[in-house]
Design an enzyme around this catalytic site. Structure first.
Site, PDB file in Angstrom:
ATOM      1  N   ASP A 182       0.826  -1.207   0.000  1.00 19.38           N
ATOM      2  CA  ASP A 182       0.000   0.000   0.000  1.00 19.38           C
ATOM      3  C   ASP A 182       0.856   1.251   0.000  1.00 19.38           C
ATOM      4  OD1 ASP A 182       0.912  -0.623   2.547  1.00 19.38           O
ATOM      5  OD2 ASP A 182      -0.803   0.248   3.574  1.00 19.38           O
ATOM      6  N   ARG A 230       5.077   4.537   6.137  1.00 16.00           N
ATOM      7  CA  ARG A 230       4.612   4.466   7.520  1.00 16.00           C
ATOM      8  C   ARG A 230       4.684   3.019   8.037  1.00 16.00           C
ATOM      9  NH1 ARG A 230      -1.308   5.810   5.590  1.00 16.00           N
ATOM     10  NH2 ARG A 230      -2.105   3.712   5.206  1.00 16.00           N
ATOM     11  N   ASP A 231       4.184   2.816   9.228  1.00 19.07           N
ATOM     12  CA  ASP A 231       4.287   1.477   9.820  1.00 19.07           C
ATOM     13  C   ASP A 231       3.192   0.575   9.260  1.00 19.07           C
ATOM     14  OD1 ASP A 231       2.171   2.800  10.914  1.00 19.07           O
ATOM     15  OD2 ASP A 231       2.646   2.357  13.006  1.00 19.07           O
ATOM     16  N   GLU A 232       3.264   0.336   7.974  1.00 17.01           N
ATOM     17  CA  GLU A 232       2.266  -0.501   7.334  1.00 17.01           C
ATOM     18  C   GLU A 232       2.948  -1.300   6.218  1.00 17.01           C
ATOM     19  OE1 GLU A 232      -1.447   1.348   7.208  1.00 17.01           O
ATOM     20  OE2 GLU A 232      -2.444  -0.326   6.260  1.00 17.01           O
ATOM     21  N   ASP A 254      -5.857  -2.831  -2.963  1.00 17.19           N
ATOM     22  CA  ASP A 254      -5.029  -1.883  -3.699  1.00 17.19           C
ATOM     23  C   ASP A 254      -4.437  -2.560  -4.932  1.00 17.19           C
ATOM     24  OD1 ASP A 254      -5.280  -1.402  -0.893  1.00 17.19           O
ATOM     25  OD2 ASP A 254      -3.773   0.159  -0.989  1.00 17.19           O
ATOM     26  N   TRP A 310     -11.288  -6.684  -1.808  1.00 19.49           N
ATOM     27  CA  TRP A 310      -9.940  -7.023  -1.337  1.00 19.49           C
ATOM     28  C   TRP A 310      -9.698  -8.519  -1.634  1.00 19.49           C
ATOM     29  CZ3 TRP A 310     -11.490  -2.345  -0.571  1.00 19.49           C
ATOM     30  CH2 TRP A 310     -10.588  -1.351  -0.242  1.00 19.49           C
ATOM     31  N   GLU A 337      -2.442   8.877  -1.124  1.00 19.59           N
ATOM     32  CA  GLU A 337      -3.459   7.963  -0.611  1.00 19.59           C
ATOM     33  C   GLU A 337      -4.835   8.615  -0.630  1.00 19.59           C
ATOM     34  OE1 GLU A 337      -2.818   7.035   3.519  1.00 19.59           O
ATOM     35  OE2 GLU A 337      -3.997   5.193   3.370  1.00 19.59           O
ATOM     36  N   HIS A 371       0.871   6.042  -2.567  1.00 19.14           N
ATOM     37  CA  HIS A 371      -0.121   4.979  -2.485  1.00 19.14           C
ATOM     38  C   HIS A 371      -0.704   4.852  -3.892  1.00 19.14           C
ATOM     39  CE1 HIS A 371      -1.321   3.759   1.622  1.00 19.14           C
ATOM     40  NE2 HIS A 371      -2.417   3.224   1.089  1.00 19.14           N
TER      41      HIS A 371
HETATM   42  C1  BGC Z   1      -4.085   0.797   3.733  1.00 19.09           C
HETATM   43  C2  BGC Z   1      -4.851   0.667   2.470  1.00 19.09           C
HETATM   44  C3  BGC Z   1      -5.679  -0.560   2.591  1.00 19.09           C
HETATM   45  C4  BGC Z   1      -6.637  -0.269   3.710  1.00 19.09           C
HETATM   46  C5  BGC Z   1      -7.729  -1.234   3.921  1.00 19.09           C
HETATM   47  C6  BGC Z   1      -5.047   1.027   4.828  1.00 19.09           C
HETATM   48  O1  BGC Z   1      -4.472   1.253   6.043  1.00 19.09           O
HETATM   49  O2  BGC Z   1      -3.081   1.735   3.667  1.00 19.09           O
HETATM   50  O3  BGC Z   1      -4.227   0.933   1.334  1.00 19.09           O
HETATM   51  O4  BGC Z   1      -6.232  -1.059   1.446  1.00 19.09           O
HETATM   52  O5  BGC Z   1      -5.989   0.030   4.907  1.00 19.09           O
HETATM   53  O6  BGC Z   1      -8.811  -0.539   3.811  1.00 19.09           O
END
Ligand code: BGC
Length: 909
Positions: A482, A486-488, A495, A547, A753, A774
């Site tokens: 995504d 950041r912490d992800e 996506d 998703w 994003e 994003h």
């Molecule tokens: C992400 C998105 C992801 C979503 C789920 C977010 O935190 O960055 O890109 O698809 O969560 O809805």
């Protein structure tokens, strides 16, 4: 008759000369040999030999396909006897035209079978033994905080071995739980970084293979490796690492070096308990947090023979478990660009903000010449705040800080096992004045080659296309993520599925997504539900509409874009289980249950008003129709009929529940109409009405988008496919937010994003979720290629076998040009409006036919380069008027010219 051209661009399993391939029959592909000769491939012959000499005398002593009729030049599956592990194979191909003209043989390509499955690994996993090594961060590094305490130094491993005279070849097979950097005799092995990449390490590990023959010498040699925590045990995702306990506590290494001698003997050097370990200068290295180096602590020569490792520690060695170990099927992650700073701005004594002019993913390389013991600290961020300071709030708990304590004298500082999403860097502690020559940004991503270009007369649209590509690059790091900062940084399925077609137009992403589909199927739950992210981080999040549906949409898209059924065939059982999972919970053909986190049209501006069960049901029908198409292509005709019936039944239920007799779709949102039309859910008599309502929904927003992550990918294609290209351009041309242009006018160099990540009135959006890199909203890229430039294919075509070249001039564009490197060769389209004239030039590759549609106010008088008129004039497309001159053409270049039709002619809103 022989022709003086030969097939080129030979690939095995979508890779050039791979040193290890996935188990199963290799798939061969090549580019058309008859390029320029404008003759179609009518037959081909593939030879595979286990000896180059055999192949040079045209003997396929392992497999000879014989002369086979067919114009296919990809996914030709090997059909010979079982191939031997470790064995190199040599192959070549030649082709014939319909008239019997024969091409030359291609150059020889190779592939190797790699080490084989789990059983072939005799090495032990080795790691640093906590019971033997005591590392006290406070003693070694001075005061540290809780985050640093949660990290450990990067373990180094070393081992010496002898190589006899007469070495023929050597291959290193290596993987890690964590990240590894392998060393041989003082040099780094290979140019891939962040290896072995990310998979669900509890299910599948991937190894890389390297040809290291030239790195070895007769006599004593040394092999070494450094490990980083990486995805395996680093801070990752939004769960803190320890409570998340993603995969394990410490990184581990597994490696086998195979030495093959000219006398026919061979030997293995493998990780085992005789290896030694220690730490060096990397005090910690973490994907999100960054890296800390105490330069000079690397013992000189630790990775060369003769080094005294008396004081190094024994390793902890343990046998392998049953986790499968597979050859890495994807493209390696590499440093693909080096970017110089655009500006350097000192903000206070000893602190400089460096602007690279481009938001990117990677890290910095800094040259320094300082006294020992100086700390150079770099923070990375995507933006500056109003005071010109680094803005890092949107990183959440990710630190993105690299720190280097200098050892004295000239040095080059660079991390090994971390990566950052940034445009700006704040450098503190640099001795003297930091200058542009001292610092550069390294761009890092899975090395997916460029496969498409797009350009037009509008610089902002060109910037948008560039931004889409930068977001692709920044987020294709072993898996499609995504965001990179950041912490992800997770492999979110929603996506990826909305973006995959755009990605495939722009870059060759087949091997990349083919690998990720393993992650998607590995993560699938017992229930059949696909998870929201893959690789899964132990979360139970699953089943979310748009998703989880990526599990069907992505294999289908790879089939459409590349003409390959391999990914779909491999995933077919998983896809069928997913279809059962949805059906089991939703017996009335409305998908209202088992919707998991049910994100809906995520981040639609304002409020997401599209009912989630509407979106869910539309996607279920879409899945069913894609399954039907794939099942047909795979020869599973019963399944195909079943899924078609299912798609029809869901569409019927959709209409009964969500559509009224005037074609209004519940909620009246742009996304509701867009998915209903894109996914072909409406009966013919409501179709036109719904298109009209969609246009009204756009108009009612003042010609702004109201779509989130889902609707955004389809809205312009739907408008263009239904006669409203003018409305599509109006959305593209919109300058105020929400629109694609708005972020660019604020200086965006990647896709944001959120439509309003930063606005002049309000500044930054909530830092809790505000990435500036994003790709989801960049899924408009598909429209540039398919509609603006018009590089598309007929509905029943896959892999651009039957090209449909139908440009859609409009808006303020004066010209547009695009190319797409299809499996058959490059397709090119370029048009220009000049006064009242539209001219179009197209290039069609060998073995392909194309239908060309030129929109014109006077289609009867359109002419091609020889002055010929159209084959037919198309007045209607579906149920809207088009007025197009239509030609059927074969390979080669073709030019057309006609009177320009104003795109909005004859249309009323
Ligand atoms: C992400 C998105 C992801 C979503 C789920 C977010 O935190 O960055 O890109 O698809 O969560 O809805």
């Amino acid at each position: 008759m022989a022709i003086d051209v030969a097939p080129c661009d030979l690939k095995c399993n979508y890779l050039t000369n791979p040193l290890a391939i996935r188990d199963g029959a290799p798939a061969f592909s090549w580019s058309s040999p008859l390029a320029g000769a404008a003759i179609r491939q009518h037959a081909y012959q593939v030879l595979v030999a286990n000896d180059e000499g055999q192949l040079s005398v045209d003997s396929g002593n392992v497999w000879d396909s014989g002369v086979r009729e067919g114009d296919t030049c990809f996914d030709v599956l090997y059909e010979g006897d079982t191939l031997e592990p470790l064995q190199p194979y040599y192959w070549k191909v030649c082709t014939w035209s319909r008239t019997g003209a024969r091409s030359g043989w291609s150059d020889t390509a190779t592939f190797e079978m790699g080490i084989g499955g789990t059983g072939a690994w005799t090495a032990s996993w080795i790691s640093w033994d906590d019971h033997v090594i005591e590392f006290d961060p406070a003693t070694e590094m001075g005061p540290v905080d809780a985050v640093a305490l949660g990290m450990a130094p990067a373990p180094y491993f070393r081992h010496e071995f002898d190589v006899r005279d007469g070495l023929d070849c050597a291959r290193l097979y290596i993987t890690a739980r964590g990240l590894y950097e392998a060393r041989l005799n003082g040099f780094r092995v290979g140019d891939a970084v962040l290896t072995p990449g990310w998979t669900d390490y509890s299910v599948r590990l991937q190894y890389q293979a390297y040809d290291v023959t030239s790195m070895l010498c007769s006599g004593s040699n040394a092999m070494g490796a450094m490990l980083g925590d990486g995805w395996y045990c680093g801070y990752f995702g939004f769960l803190p690492k320890r409570s998340g306990a993603h995969y394990g506590e410490h990184p581990e290494l597994l490696a086998q070096l195979h030495l093959r001698y000219l006398d026919g003997t061979s030997e293995w050097i493998a990780t085992d308990k005789s290896w030694k370990t220690n730490w060096g200068e990397i005090m910690h290295a973490d994907p999100l947090m960054g890296e800390c180096h105490f330069s000079g602590l690397d013992p000189t020569g630790w990775d060369t023979a003769g080094f005294d490792d008396e004081r190094w520690f024994p390793v902890l060695a343990r046998g392998r478990d049953t986790t499968s170990i597979v050859a890495d099927p994807g493209p390696p992650i590499r440093i693909t660009d080096v970017i110089a700073p655009r500006s350097l701005c000192p903000i206070e004594s000893g602190k400089t903000i460096v602007d690279f002019g481009q938001n990117l993913t990677g890290w910095l390389r800094i040259k320094v010449d300082a006294e020992g013991g100086r700390t150079v600290r770099i923070r990375h961020g995507e933006a500056l705040d109003a005071n010109g300071r680094l803005y890092v709030e949107n990183l959440r708990t990710a630190r993105q800080i690299d720190e280097f304590v200098t050892s004295g004298g000239p040095q080059v500082l660079e991390p090994h096992f971390t990566w950052h999403g940034f445009r700006y860097a704040e450098v503190t502690g640099y001795p003297g004045t930091l200058s542009a020559e001292d610092i550069s940004a390294l761009v890092v991503h899975s090395d997916v080659e460029i496969a498409g270009t797009f350009e037009c007369s509008d610089p902002i649209v060109n910037q948008l296309h560039t931004n889409i590509d930068w977001s692709l690059r920044g987020n294709f790091i072993s898996v499609p993520t995504d965001c990179p900062q950041r912490d992800e940084r997770l492999g979110w399925l929603g996506d990826a599925q909305i973006f995959v077609r755009t990605a495939a137009y722009r870059r060759d992403v087949l091997a990349f997504f083919d690998k990720w589909l393993d992650d998607v199927t590995d993560a699938q739950l017992e229930s059949g539900a696909f998870t929201d992210i893959a690789p899964n981080l132990g979360l139970e999040w699953c089943g979310a509409p748009a998703w989880g549906d990526a599990g069907v949409v992505v294999p289908w898209t790879l089939y459409k874009m590349y003409g390959t059924l391999q990914p779909a065939a491999r995933c077919y059982d998983a896809m069928s289980k997913w279809m059962e999972f949805i059906a089991n919970g939703n017996s009335d053909h409305l998908r209202t249950r088992h919707l998991g986190n049910n994100y809906g049209d995520w981040l639609a501006p304002g409020r997401d008003e599209t009912p989630h069960e509407l979106l869910a049901t539309a996607y279920w029908a879409y899945d069913a129709s894609l399954m039907s198409e794939l099942a047909t292509a795979l020869g599973r005709h019963e399944d195909a009929a079943h899924y078609q019936d299912l798609a029809d039944a869901i569409a019927k239920a959709f209409v009964e529940s969500f559509v009224d007799e005037t074609g209004r779709v519940t909620s009246n949102t742009q996304t509701a109409y867009t998915v209903a039309l894109f996914m072909k859910l409406l009966p013919a008599h409501l179709h036109l009405h719904a298109v009209g309502h969609l246009v009204e929904a756009v108009r009612d927003r003042g010609w702004h988008l109201s779509t989130g992550f889902v609707g955004v990918g389809y809205i312009l294609p739907v408008l263009s496919a239904n006669g409203y290209t003018d409305v599509a351009y109006r959305l593209l041309d919109q300058e105020t937010f929400p629109s694609w242009r708005y972020p660019i006018q604020q200086g965006a160099t990647t896709i944001w994003e959120r439509w309003d990540g930063w606005t002049a009135e309000r500044g930054f959006q909530s830092p809790h979720m505000n990435s500036f890199n994003h790709y989801a909203l960049g899924s408009v890229g598909e429209w540039f290629y398919r509609f603006v430039a018009g590089i598309d294919q007929h509905a029943e075509s896959a892999g651009f076998q039957r090209v449909l070249l139908r440009p859609h001039p409009g808006g303020s564009l004066k010209w547009a040009a695009a190319t797409h490197q299809s499996r058959h060769g490059p397709i090119r389209s370029s048009w220009r409006c000049d006064g009242g004239t539209l001219s179009l030039s197209v290039n069609i590759p060998e073995n392909v036919t194309a239908t060309v549609h030129l929109p014109s106010s006077d289609p009867a008088h359109v002419q091609d380069q020889s002055g010929r008129g159209p084959l037919v004039i198309e007045e209607f497309c579906g149920n809207h008027s088009v007025n197009e001159a239509v030609y059927e053409v074969g390979p080669g270049e073709h030019r057309f010219v006609g009177a320009l039709r104003h795109p909005s002619a004859g249309q009323e809103w």
